[in-house]
Every structure is written in structure tokens, then in C-alpha cells.
Motif scaffolding. Sequence first.
Motif, short mmCIF file in Angstrom:
data_model
loop_
_atom_site.label_atom_id
_atom_site.label_comp_id
_atom_site.label_asym_id
_atom_site.label_seq_id
_atom_site.Cartn_x
_atom_site.Cartn_y
_atom_site.Cartn_z
N THR A 6 23.62 0.41 29.37
CA THR A 6 23.66 0.24 27.92
C THR A 6 24.26 -1.13 27.62
OG1 THR A 6 25.87 1.16 27.72
CG2 THR A 6 24.01 2.72 27.65
N ARG A 18 29.50 -8.24 23.11
CA ARG A 18 28.10 -7.88 22.89
C ARG A 18 27.33 -9.05 22.30
NH1 ARG A 18 26.87 -1.74 20.93
NH2 ARG A 18 28.32 -0.64 22.29
N THR A 38 16.66 6.11 21.99
CA THR A 38 17.56 5.45 21.07
C THR A 38 17.02 4.10 20.68
OG1 THR A 38 19.79 4.54 20.81
CG2 THR A 38 18.87 4.54 23.02
N GLN A 40 18.78 1.44 20.68
CA GLN A 40 19.49 0.41 21.44
C GLN A 40 18.71 0.01 22.70
OE1 GLN A 40 23.44 1.72 22.30
NE2 GLN A 40 24.13 1.54 20.18
#
Length: 411
Positions: A6, A18, A38, A40
Motif C-alpha cells: 500500500t 506519501r 479500493t 488507492q
Amino acid sequence: MSSYMTAAEAAEALGISRATLYAYVSRGLLRSAPGVDTRQNRYPAADVRRLARRKADGRRAGKVAQKVLDWGVPVLESSITLIADGKLFYRGHDAVELARDATLEDVAALLWECAPRRIADAPAAPIASAQWSAWLKLWSAHTPLERALVLLPAAAAQIPRVWAQGRDAQLDSGAMLMRLLAAALISAASSNEPLHRQFAHAWGLRGRAAADLLRAALVLCADHELNASTFTVRCITSTGMHLFGAASGGLAALGGPRHGGETMRVAALLDDASRAPDLHRFLAERLAPDERGASDRSAPLPGFGHPLYPDGDPRARLLLDLLGQRGAARSAMTGIDALIQAVMETTGARPTVDFALASLERVLNLPRGAAFALFAAARVTGWIAHALEQTADGRLIRPRARYVGEFDAGA
């Protein structure tokens, strides 16, 4: 272990935020893929780990830049050979295990990522046998290294497609190079017979056991990651030079006394040790400081102690074991075993593959320089693999130097 991470996991592994992670993706430093359940994105775990290693190497390089080219941090990426945990792997296969049964041609196919049949069926070099024989006769009095350094460029001039960059053409050139180098080293006609048999025949060895020792030695020496000669080959290849030219440069580097030429220094050490009435006194004198108060720490005992194998070179271990198991060799191994034991007791250092090759030369009563010939004939297979990989990479290898000289800012 998941093959993806992730964003949070990737950022943590890289030690970045990030926002920086997303910047890496936009700059092409890292790939991302849409998530399954998801919104993401996910990040390939292998890519994240590889980038993390690069960042770690970069941080270390800033502290030890002067050591990067001296057993330091990696300077390029390769999928050919791995040295880790005291073992040597050719494309993920344990080299020591391969040496028990495989031929050098089998290993060449593995390293070059082609079928063994592709190498066996490659065309012979377009050089008339009479011309090759004349060249061999002209250089018969020279050492194998000197002969090969002359004959490889001469042979390249006779090969019409030597500059061709296509994979098929390079595989053909690689097979020709492998055969011609072996032929030059042993002063024989080029042949597609397995190289260990060619060497056994040239050196008058009888029986399968002796030929098997040569076979194992060739496999164990096929490649060794980014050593001096292989780095030379990759640098030359990166300029666009053909395989024969790159291999000639690699051969010159290999011949140095601190690389493949160390086998000759080991042979001299074995000669001296065999005449010494007391091995421990001999070693004490060899290791003693000179009249200036400094011993030769560069390599006081050639053939012992390898920086990449602190617990012992596995190539040497197998080759010496095989040599010791051969009945006819046991008496000849007595002095060699005694020297190994004495060095261990004196310095703690273990023998390297150079020592094992020189021992093979001595025990089998091979011609002087045979150890180097085996080393060179084997290592060219690795050079070819690295040249193919460097050609596919397509970039010029051009390191920078750190200037430490004087500088007149006002000039």
C-alpha cells in the motif's frame, strides 16, 4: 508475502512521506497499479525494495565514496550472478552444485539465457584451418595469455558479422569467441567438443576422472559478479564495442597478478613451500616485515583469503575436495594439504579458487600456466553474459572522479 504494498507501506519502507512517494511515481522512479478493492494505488513490493536498496547504497556511498570501487557498495544492477552468505549463484542456481555435473557449455546456456543446443549449433568461425594453424605456429613459444591477446583481435578481423548487435548474431559471436579463446589458450584447432574434453586431450590426461576435474574447475570459474575483468568488459561493451574487443580487454585485465594471474603466483608459492624444510618457519619469514618495518600486506600469501568469502571460498573447497578424492592424487596432495593447514594455523586465512586451480595444475602435472588457461576459458562465458546484459541496458558506463589535487581559483 504480498507482491504489492500500500502507499503507507511503501512510504515507510522508503523512509519518505506519501507526497514524496507520489512524486517518485510521477518522475518514473516507481510504478503503481490500481487497487483491486479500493481506490488507492498499489506499489510492486520488489520495485519498492529495489529502490530502498538504491537509496541505502547512495547514503553509504556518500560516507565511503573512496571505497565504492574497492569491495564497496554495488555500482550497477545485474541479474547474472549473486554472491551471498558464503555462496555463489549463477542466475539463482548454486554454482557449487552445478559444478558436480554440468559442463561449461551448460552454464554458458544458463548465463546467456539460451538453449544449450543454440550454442552447440552455432556456426564455426570463418577462419581457414591453415591460417589458424599458421597463427598458432607463429606464437607457439609464447604464453597462453600472450597468444590469446594476439589471436582474438586477429580472429575478429575475419568475422563478417562481428559488429552485428542482434541477439542471434551476438550468440553466434559468443560461441565463436568461447571456442577460439580455448583453442588459442591450448594452441589447438577450434572445436565444438566440450571444452573440458578439449583441455584434457591437449594436456594428455587419460580417464574420465581427470576430465571431470577440469569440467568442475571450468564451471566454478565461469563468472564471479563484478570483478575487475568483468567490469572492464562491461565498460568496453557500453561504448558499443563488439564481443571480441570487449573480451580482449577483459583478458588483459584478467592476466594481471592481482586477478587471474594470481594463479601463477600461487604456483610459485607452492614451489617454494615444497622446498621448505619447515613450513611454519617458511610462512613466518614470508609474512615478516621487511627491512623498512612493513610487510607486503597487499597479498603476502597469494591464493589465501577472499574478502567476499570470510568463511572460505566455496569454489576452492569443492575443487580441493574433488582433487583429494582422486586416488592417484593423494600423495601429491600431501604437501598442499600441509600448506593449507599451516596457513590456517598462522593467519586463519583459507584458500581461494586461485589456490585450487594452481593445486590442480600441480597435482595433475599440467603445463605451466594451465591454471590460468582454465580460468580464462571459463571466465569468458561470464564476460559474454555481462556484455549481453550491458548491450540490452544501452547506457555508457562513465563514473566520476573526486578531484583531490591543487586548484587555483583565481587562474
